[in-house]
Design a protein around this motif. Structure first.
Motif, PDB file in Angstrom:
ATOM      1  N   UNK A   4      33.244  -0.116 -34.666  1.00 20.34           N
ATOM      2  CA  UNK A   4      33.641   0.960 -33.741  1.00 20.34           C
ATOM      3  C   UNK A   4      32.724   0.975 -32.521  1.00 20.34           C
ATOM      4  N   UNK A   5      33.299   0.923 -31.326  1.00 21.32           N
ATOM      5  CA  UNK A   5      32.440   0.775 -30.142  1.00 21.32           C
ATOM      6  C   UNK A   5      31.460   1.922 -29.941  1.00 21.32           C
ATOM      7  N   UNK A   6      31.857   3.154 -30.315  1.00 22.26           N
ATOM      8  CA  UNK A   6      30.955   4.285 -30.071  1.00 22.26           C
ATOM      9  C   UNK A   6      30.004   4.493 -31.261  1.00 22.26           C
ATOM     10  N   UNK A   7      30.570   4.609 -32.448  1.00 19.58           N
ATOM     11  CA  UNK A   7      29.731   4.938 -33.617  1.00 19.58           C
ATOM     12  C   UNK A   7      28.742   3.821 -33.954  1.00 19.58           C
ATOM     13  N   UNK A   8      29.103   2.570 -33.653  1.00 20.24           N
ATOM     14  CA  UNK A   8      28.194   1.452 -33.967  1.00 20.24           C
ATOM     15  C   UNK A   8      26.889   1.559 -33.178  1.00 20.24           C
ATOM     16  N   UNK A   9      26.933   2.249 -32.062  1.00 20.02           N
ATOM     17  CA  UNK A   9      25.723   2.327 -31.232  1.00 20.02           C
ATOM     18  C   UNK A   9      24.606   3.068 -31.978  1.00 20.02           C
ATOM     19  N   UNK A  10      25.015   3.895 -32.938  1.00 26.75           N
ATOM     20  CA  UNK A  10      24.018   4.597 -33.745  1.00 26.75           C
ATOM     21  C   UNK A  10      23.849   3.937 -35.112  1.00 26.75           C
ATOM     22  N   UNK A  11      24.964   3.500 -35.675  1.00 28.37           N
ATOM     23  CA  UNK A  11      24.890   3.051 -37.082  1.00 28.37           C
ATOM     24  C   UNK A  11      24.494   1.586 -37.239  1.00 28.37           C
ATOM     25  N   UNK A  12      24.623   0.794 -36.187  1.00 32.49           N
ATOM     26  CA  UNK A  12      24.075  -0.564 -36.268  1.00 32.49           C
ATOM     27  C   UNK A  12      22.582  -0.479 -35.958  1.00 32.49           C
ATOM     28  N   UNK A  13      21.859  -1.547 -36.288  1.00 32.57           N
ATOM     29  CA  UNK A  13      20.394  -1.433 -36.183  1.00 32.57           C
ATOM     30  C   UNK A  13      19.900  -1.353 -34.745  1.00 32.57           C
ATOM     31  N   UNK A  14      20.624  -1.970 -33.808  1.00 32.16           N
ATOM     32  CA  UNK A  14      20.191  -2.102 -32.409  1.00 32.16           C
ATOM     33  C   UNK A  14      18.886  -2.917 -32.299  1.00 32.16           C
ATOM     34  N   UNK A  15      18.683  -3.790 -33.254  1.00 36.53           N
ATOM     35  CA  UNK A  15      17.449  -4.591 -33.227  1.00 36.53           C
ATOM     36  C   UNK A  15      17.596  -5.862 -32.395  1.00 36.53           C
TER      37      UNK A  15
ATOM     38  N   UNK B 178      32.305  -6.626 -32.684  1.00 37.88           N
ATOM     39  CA  UNK B 178      33.765  -6.703 -32.560  1.00 37.88           C
ATOM     40  C   UNK B 178      34.211  -6.599 -31.084  1.00 37.88           C
ATOM     41  N   UNK B 179      33.547  -5.737 -30.339  1.00 34.62           N
ATOM     42  CA  UNK B 179      33.950  -5.559 -28.939  1.00 34.62           C
ATOM     43  C   UNK B 179      33.530  -6.760 -28.081  1.00 34.62           C
ATOM     44  N   UNK B 180      32.419  -7.401 -28.444  1.00 40.76           N
ATOM     45  CA  UNK B 180      32.046  -8.637 -27.729  1.00 40.76           C
ATOM     46  C   UNK B 180      33.110  -9.699 -27.991  1.00 40.76           C
TER      47      UNK B 180
ATOM     48  N   UNK C 193      44.275  -8.095 -30.269  1.00 37.06           N
ATOM     49  CA  UNK C 193      45.150  -7.345 -29.377  1.00 37.06           C
ATOM     50  C   UNK C 193      44.378  -6.090 -28.931  1.00 37.06           C
ATOM     51  N   UNK C 194      44.068  -5.989 -27.622  1.00 31.71           N
ATOM     52  CA  UNK C 194      43.192  -4.883 -27.189  1.00 31.71           C
ATOM     53  C   UNK C 194      43.808  -3.501 -27.406  1.00 31.71           C
ATOM     54  N   UNK C 195      45.134  -3.427 -27.509  1.00 31.74           N
ATOM     55  CA  UNK C 195      45.739  -2.102 -27.726  1.00 31.74           C
ATOM     56  C   UNK C 195      45.614  -1.719 -29.200  1.00 31.74           C
ATOM     57  N   UNK C 196      45.842  -2.698 -30.069  1.00 34.06           N
ATOM     58  CA  UNK C 196      45.670  -2.436 -31.503  1.00 34.06           C
ATOM     59  C   UNK C 196      44.197  -2.061 -31.778  1.00 34.06           C
ATOM     60  N   UNK C 197      43.270  -2.815 -31.177  1.00 32.61           N
ATOM     61  CA  UNK C 197      41.840  -2.507 -31.350  1.00 32.61           C
ATOM     62  C   UNK C 197      41.530  -1.094 -30.863  1.00 32.61           C
ATOM     63  N   UNK C 198      42.141  -0.750 -29.743  1.00 25.11           N
ATOM     64  CA  UNK C 198      41.912   0.561 -29.148  1.00 25.11           C
ATOM     65  C   UNK C 198      42.365   1.659 -30.110  1.00 25.11           C
TER      66      UNK C 198
END
Ligand SMILES: Cc1cc2nc3c(=O)[nH]c(=O)nc-3n(C[C@H](O)[C@H](O)[C@H](O)COP(=O)(O)OP(=O)(O)OC[C@H]3O[C@@H](n4cnc5c(N)ncnc54)[C@H](O)[C@@H]3O)c2cc1C
Length: 487
Positions: free
Chosen positions: A219-230, A334-336, A390-395
C-alpha cells in the motif's frame, strides 16, 4: 616518512560492523579516515543532490561520534587518484583498507585505476565484503549457505581503545581539497542520513511498526510507516545488512511478530541476491541481461517519457507515485514496480530511458538492486514471470479511499469515490458538479491502460518465445539461480 593505514570510506558510513576499520586498528599504524566526494560521481547521470546531502549528514554524524576518540573523517572533494597522490606526497600510505563496492561502471573503472596505482606505489589494498555478496563467483552453488554463515558471524566492531590516528594538525596540506560546500538541505519529507538516525529507524521498526509489515507492504500510504524504511541507511552503509539481520533474529527467536520478521528477513536476503547478480553481470547497467531482448521493439516518444517523469500521465496512481517520489525520495516496492511496468509496458518505452531518472529520485539508490529490479519489472530477463500492472486495478486495490492519490495529486482532492480512480469517466453533469474539466483540471490519460496492457502482453510473450531469448534464459538460470528454499 610516517607510514599510515588509510581507511577509505565509501558506501559504509558507520562505525560499527566495519571490518576495514577494525582491521586498520589491529594493524597498529596511525590511521587516516578518508571520504572522497568525487566530482565525476557527483555529476553522474544517476546522481542527485539528495544523495550527497544524505552522505554529508552521515559524515557529520560520524564526526560527532569520533570526537571523543580525537579524530574525524577527512572529507575531500576530489577524484580518488588525485587525493591519494596528494596524501602520498606527505605521508606514506602503507595500507589502503576499504569495503568492496558493487557499483556503476564509473566506480568500477575508478577501482581499476586505484588497483594499478596501489601496485605502482607498493600500497597494500585490502577490500572486505560488506554484505552477503561474494566476489569472483561463477554461479550460485552454495551461495545461500554462505549468506547464512556471513549473517550469523559476530559483528566486526572496532576496538576503539586500541586505535591511534594520524594527528589531524598534520593534514593542513590537504586544505585545498576539503569538501567545504555542504549540499543543499533536502526537503523536510526526506529521510536524513547518519548512523544514529539509522539506529532509530531500526528500533522503531522492531519495537512496533513491524506489526503490520506484511499487511501494508504493497500500500503506497500505509507502507511508509509499516515498512522498515531502512533502505537509504543500507544503501549508504549507515547500517550493515548483518546488523539488521542480527537485530531481527533476536526478535524472531523470541516469537514476537515471527511471521512478519521472516517476511522481512527474506527481503534482506533479496537485497544481497540482487547485488550478487549485478556483481556477476555488471553490464546490466547498460544492456538487458538477456541478450535476446537487445533489439526489443520499444518506441521513442519524448512527450510520453516527459509525462511519466513529471507525473502528468493522467493516470492518478502513476502520477501520485512519481510526484511523491520526487518530493520524498521514497516509494514502496509495489509502486516502484508499477512505475516501471507503466513505462516499459503501457508506454512501450525502453527501461534505460527511465533508469537514471529513477536512480536520481530514489534516496536509497543502490545500483546492484536498481538495475536488476528494473530489468525484472520490464520483463527483459526471460526467466521471471512478467507482471504487467494495471494502474487502475492497483489504484482500487492499494489506495481504495484515495488517501495517497489526493495527497499527491491535489487536482483530484475534491473528486469523490470512486471517480478519483478514473476521473475521465465522469459524466458531463458530474464534471460540472465537481468543477472538473478533463484535460484542463487534470490531464486525460496518455494511453488507454487496458488496451496498452494487452498490446504489451502480446509483444512480450512473443519475445519470450524467441530462440535467442530462450537460449540466454538457460545461461542466466545456470549462472544466477539459487536454492528453492528462500524463493
Ligand atoms: C524498479 C525498482 C528499483 C529499485 N531500486 C532500489 C534501490 O535502488 N535501492 C533499494 O534499496 N531498493 C530498491 N528497490 C527494492 C525495494 O523497492 C526497496 O528496497 C524497498 O521498497 C525499500 O523500502 P524499505 O526499506 O521500507 O523496505 P523493507 O520492505 O522494509 O525491506 C527491508 C530491506 O530489504 C531490502 N529489500 C526490500 N525489498 C527488496 C526487493 N524487492 N529487492 C531487493 N531488496 C529489497 C532493502 O534493502 C530494504 O531496505 C527497487 C525496486 C524496484 C521495483
Amino acid at each position: 616518512m610516517e607510514e599510515i593505514t588509510l581507511v577509505w570510506l565509501k558506501r559504509d558510513l558507520r562505525l560499527r560492523d566495519h571490518a576495514p576499520l577494525k582491521g586498520a586498528i589491529e594493524r597498529g599504524l596511525p590511521i587516516l579516515l578518508v571520504y572522497v566526494a568525487e566530482p565525476s560521481l557527483l555529476q553522474a547521470d544517476q546522481s542527485d543532490n539528495r544523495h550527497w546531502r544524505f552522505v554529508w549528514e552521515g559524515l557529520c554524524d560520524l564526526n560527532q561520534s569520533l570526537a571523543p576518540v580525537g579524530t574525524k573523517v577527512l572529507t575531500l572533494y576530489s577524484e580518488v587518484l588525485a587525493a591519494l597522490q596528494t596524501i602520498q606526497r606527505h605521508v606514506r600510505i602503507r595500507y589502503l583498507y576499504s569495503h568492496q563496492e558493487t557499483g556503476i561502471r564509473l566506480t568500477y573503472e575508478r577501482d581499476k585505476a586505484v588497483t594499478v596505482y596501489c601496485r605502482e606505489q607498493g600500497i597494500s589494498w585490502c577490500e572486505w565484503p560488506q554484505q552477503g555478496v561474494q566476489r569472483g563467483r561463477k554461479n550460485r552453488s552454495g551461495w545461500s549457505e554462505q549468506w547464512d554463515t556471513f549473517m550469523n558471524q559476530p559483528l566486526e566492531d572496532p576496538d576503539w581503545k586500541r586505535a591511534t590516528f594520524l594527528n589531524p594538525d598534520r593534514l593542513d596540506f590537504l586544505r585545498d581539497l576539503f569538501w567545504q560546500q555542504p549540499p543543499a538541505p533536502n526537503p523536510a519529507g526526506m529521510q536524513q542520513g547518519g548512523e544514529k538516525k539509522a539506529q532509530r529507524y531500526l528500533r522503531s521498526f522492531l519495537e512496533g511498526r513491524v506489526r503490520d509489515y506484511s499487511r501494508h507492504i504493497s500500500k503506497p500510504e500505509a507502507s511508509r510507516r509499516s515498512c522498515s524504511r531502512l533502505s537509504p541507511y543500507l544503501a549508504w552503509g549507515n547500517l550493515s545488512v548483518r546488523q539488521v539481520f542480527q537485530a531481527t533474529e533476536t526478535l524472531r527467536k523470541s516469537g514476537v511478530h515471527a511471521g512478519q520478521i521472516r517476511n522481512f528477513q527474506s527481503r534482506l536476503r533479496w537485497h544481497c541476491h540482487f547485488i550478487q547478480k549485478f556483481e556477476m553481470e555488471p553490464r546490466m547497467e547498460l544492456a538487458p541481461i538477456n541478450t535476446g531482448f537487445s533489439d526489443y521493439g520499444y518506441d521513442k516518444n519524448p512527450v510520453l517519457l516527459e509525462a511519466w517523469k513529471q507525473g502528468t500521465t493522467g493516470l492518478p496512481l502513476v502520477d501520485a507515485c512519481m510526484r511523491c517520489l520526487t518530493a520524498t525520495g521514497y516509494l514502496n516496492f509495489r509502486m516502484r514496480a508499477m512505475l516501471v511496468s507503466f513505462l516499459t509496458h503501457q508506454l512501450n518505452l525502453d527501461w534505460r530511458e527511465g533508469a537514471a531518472h529513477l536512480a536520481r529520485l530514489f534516496l536509497d539508490f543502490e545500483p546492484g538492486i536498481h538495475y536488476p529490479q528494473l530489468q525484472m519489472q520490464a520483463g527483459v530477463t526471460g526467466i521471471n514471470q512478467v507482471r504487467i500492472y494495471n494502474p487502475i486495478k492497483q489504484s482500487r486495490e492499494q489506495d481504495p479511499e484515495g488517501l495517497f492519490i489526493k495527497k499527491w495529486v491535489p487536482e483530484l482532492a475534491d473528486i469523490p469515490f470512486p471517480h478519483f480512480h478514473e476521473p475521465w469517466k465522469m459524466s458531463p453533469i458530474e464534471q460540472q458538479f465537481y468543477r472538473f474539466k478533463p484535460g484542463e483540471t487534470y490531464p486525460l490519460p496518455v494511453v488507454d491502460p487496458e488496451l496498452a496492457s494487452k498490446k504489451a502482453r502480446d509483444a512480450i510473450w512473443k519475445a519470450q518465445s524467441l530462440p535467442q531469448v530462450k537460449a540466454d534464459a538457460k545461461r542466466i538460470l545456470a549462472k544466477h539461480t539459487l536454492a528453492k528454499r528462500w524463493r
